[in-house]
Design an enzyme around this catalytic site. Structure first.
Site, PDB file in Angstrom:
ATOM      1  CG  HIS A   5      -0.239   0.046   2.539  1.00 50.90           C
ATOM      2  ND1 HIS A   5       0.304   1.202   3.066  1.00 50.90           N
ATOM      3  CD2 HIS A   5      -0.001  -0.924   3.472  1.00 50.90           C
ATOM      4  CE1 HIS A   5       0.834   0.958   4.249  1.00 50.90           C
ATOM      5  NE2 HIS A   5       0.676  -0.330   4.527  1.00 50.90           N
TER       6      HIS A   5
ATOM      7  CB  SER B 219       1.051   6.121  -3.423  1.00 48.10           C
ATOM      8  OG  SER B 219       1.456   7.417  -3.060  1.00 48.10           O
TER       9      SER B 219
ATOM     10  CG  ASP C 207      -2.713  11.584  -8.249  1.00 52.85           C
ATOM     11  OD1 ASP C 207      -2.642  12.429  -7.348  1.00 52.85           O
ATOM     12  OD2 ASP C 207      -2.289  10.415  -8.135  1.00 52.85           O
TER      13      ASP C 207
ATOM     14  CG  HIS D  63      -2.978   9.499  -4.843  1.00 49.97           C
ATOM     15  ND1 HIS D  63      -1.863   9.418  -5.655  1.00 49.97           N
ATOM     16  CD2 HIS D  63      -2.597   8.969  -3.646  1.00 49.97           C
ATOM     17  CE1 HIS D  63      -0.870   8.880  -4.988  1.00 49.97           C
ATOM     18  NE2 HIS D  63      -1.284   8.583  -3.773  1.00 49.97           N
TER      19      HIS D  63
END
Length: 496
Positions: free
Chosen positions: A220, A294, A443, A471
């Protein structure tokens, strides 16, 4: 020349078709459109100027507030826990206190006691932890150009090191810092010694053991957790995929249900070592696919470079890659910090990133307000929505400590600025795995140019840009579509 592959949604194609069909307007209509465009340009310029002016006032006030909060927290920490908490407000300037001093022209280093190896080693620490000039000081130095900061070890960190060298190893503290959450989700790791040395890993395995089962590791992003995957794409995978792939979604060190050690500096080395120990070694993964979002993309690249023969495919979503210009090469970490956190009040996500990145004690106050009381926010959200909206994102975004978020942001996103080019070059030249990059055109935290820059650096990468996605909504809201994309990538990698 690399040409990115862009996949647009159906509405974009329909809009393009309408534009072609209705393109006969000229004369008065053409003049009106021209005038409308001019007014739009003027409005955009005025809005930008207003944003700059308001931002200067707001962030100048935050500069002062952070200094005040530093004193407040020192007093409260001492009153509650009977000890002063170290912070980075004291600039790492040379001091005659006899402490260790390290000067590294290629980048700041700090000598620290590694909890994983129980010995002293050199560990990369981003200089953005120490050097964060006020907005006014930064504005007055813009004409001088970037210069690499000359740093020594922070006195606070040096003092902590002295204490660790002569102190026997201790079990995790029975209770977290007073400003951190102590709920079962956030602090369960401290109950068992083994839990403190491994990350929390959610495993979704095929119902029946399959000989040809493949492994997939999900990583993540910043201030998130494994819930970001398990509540979105995991339920959206087809029955065939659930029967073929063994999926591992980790909570990174300091986030979700994973350990949150107060003494950790949350460096790239520590994050990667914990993933190795908790997933690759514990479950004996010989080869695997990697999916990362990310900040997790930096860790995914580090894993791919370290295990080039094991990675079958590499899927990066909204990677935080900012190519550093040659003129900024001496201060790459500072350049990336200004790109990620531009100190602007608009858009809101940039404002939040700026407060989290530039202000150590303001961001601690935000964590105290939101993260420590995430259970309250969860209940309020359920009441306001009458339980009609799933609240998994609250657990995903609010279960972390300020210490973990602060160090991870600086040491991974900013501190990896000088490494990213090398990582991508290794992926391009030495790895043969499939590389896919996804980004949302809307984003506002990490611009779509980040994904295009990755595609330019790795020519074989397939870059997909989703229209009207940001995002978060690059996954949330189109879970089935993205799950199908992942399955196609994994099938293609197996066919090669």
């Amino acid at each position: 020349m690399h040409i990115a592959t862009c996949v647009w949604q159906e509405k974009a194609a329909a809009a393009a078709g309408m534009g072609e069909g209705g393109g006969g307007g000229g004369g008065v209509g053409g003049g009106w459109k021209k005038k409308k465009g001019e007014w739009a340009s003027v409005a955009a310029a005025a809005g930008g100027a207003l944003n700059c002016a308001v931002s200067f006032v707001v962030f100048s006030a935050l500069d002062v507030l952070d200094v005040v909060l530093c004193l407040v927290y020192k007093l409260v920490d001492y009153a509650v826990e009977a000890e002063w908490k170290a912070c980075y407000c004291t600039a790492a300037a040379a001091r005659g206190d006899g402490g260790p001093r390290v000067v590294a022209p290629s980048g700041p280093k700090v000598v620290r006691l590694s909890a994983s190896s129980a010995k002293l080693q050199l560990e990369d620490v981003s200089d953005t932890l120490y050097v964060r000039p006020s907005l006014l000081a930064d504005a007055t130095k813009k004409g001088a150009g970037p210069a690499p900061p000359a740093l020594t070890v922070s006195p606070a960190v040096a003092e902590a090191i002295r204490g660790r060298i002569h102190r026997p190893s201790r079990p995790p503290p029975p209770a977290p810092c007073w400003s951190d959450c102590d709920c079962k989700v956030c602090h369960a790791w401290s109950a068992a010694p083994r839990s403190a040395s491994h990350l929390y890993v959610h495993v979704q395995a095929p119902p029946a053991p399959a000989e040809a089962a493949e492994d997939v590791v999900f990583i993540h992003g910043f201030i998130s957790s494994s819930v970001f995957w398990t509540e979105t794409v995991f339920p959206a995978f087809s029955a065939a995929a659930r029967g073929r792939y063994r999926m591992f979604a980790v909570d990174l060190l300091g986030f979700g249900r994973s350990p949150k050690p107060a003494e950790s500096l949350y460096t790239l080395r520590e994050h990667v070592e914990m993933i190795e120990r908790s997933v690759l070694q514990r479950f004996r993964l010989g080869s695997f696919h990697v999916v990362a979002h990310s900040l997790g993309s930096v860790l995914a690249l580090a894993l791919a470079v370290k295990y080039p023969a094991a990675v079958k495919s590499l899927t990066l979503l909204a990677p935080p890659y900012f190519p550093v210009p040659e003129s900024e090469a001496g201060a790459a970490t500072q350049y990336v910090m200004r790109r990620v956190a531009p100190r602007r009040v608009w858009p809101p996500i940039a404002f939040g990133a700026s407060m989290a990145c530039w202000y150590e004690h303001v961001s601690r106050t935000i964590c105290l307000t939101i993260c420590r009381h995430h259970r309250v926010w969860d209940r309020l959200f359920r009441i306001l929505t009458r339980n009609r909206v799933r609240t998994f994102l609250i657990e995903a975004f609010m279960c972390h400590t300020h210490n973990a978020a602060w160090h991870t942001l600086h040491n991974i996103i900013c501190g990896s600025a000088a490494r990213m080019d090398a990582y991508l070059d290794v992926v391009a030249s030495q790895l043969s795995c499939k590389v896919a990059v996804f980004h949302g055109r809307d984003d506002e935290l990490l611009p779509v140019e980040c994904a295009l820059a990755v595609g330019a650096r790795v020519p074989r990468a397939r870059v997909t840009v989703y229209d009207r996605k940001d995002h978060i909504t690059i996954i949330v809201g189109q879970e089935e579509r993205f799950a199908a994309e992942l399955e196609a990538i994994w099938r293609s990698a197996a066919a090669d």
